[in-house]
Design a protein around this motif. Structure first.
Motif: not given
Length: 133
Positions: A65-86
């Motif tokens: 959401r906020f595009k505040r990423r640490d250098a070693l953070d990688s993508a996922d497909q599970t927690f993309v939306s706020a509802s998925q992060r629940q």
């Protein structure tokens, strides 16, 4: 007789080496690397987070959401939306107690997250080995 066994032993050792170099398959739903840093320990309103679940959910909110990423953070497909992060609040989350302590204490920690099922997530210290896919 001893000379006959030696070539077989060497062949066996070579076969073991070749097999160990092959990629390890991961059969879960998703996996990713991330670094838990200070920015992941506060929610979007600036309130300090006090549980590993909340910190891990904030890490994914920062990523997606906020595009505040640490250098070693990688993508996922599970927690993309706020509802998925629940999912962080309802799933069984396995974290070694020593790793949990590091995260809560405020250490910058590189972790690997394995989403096996929507009900089971495992968090491990360290990055995913390059031969796991």
């Amino acid at each position: 007789m001893q000379n006959c066994k030696r070539p077989l032993f060497l062949l066996f050792m070579l076969a073991c080496l070749v097999l160990s170099l092959q990629a390890h398959a991961y059969d879960g739903l998703d996996l990713y690397d991330c670094v838990i840093s200070d920015q992941d320990r506060f929610n979007s309103k600036g309130v300090r987070l006090t549980t590993v679940r909340a910190i891990l959910a904030q890490d994914r909110a920062n990523y997606h959401r906020f595009k505040r990423r640490d250098a070693l953070d990688s993508a996922d497909q599970t927690f993309v939306s706020a509802s998925q992060r629940q999912l962080w609040q309802s799933a069984r989350v396995d974290v070694d107690p020593a790793l949990e302590e590091k995260i809560l204490r405020g250490d910058a920690v590189a972790i690997s997250v394995f989403v096996f099922t929507p009900e089971w997530i495992q968090v491990r210290e360290g990055l995913i080995p390059p031969n796991v896919s």
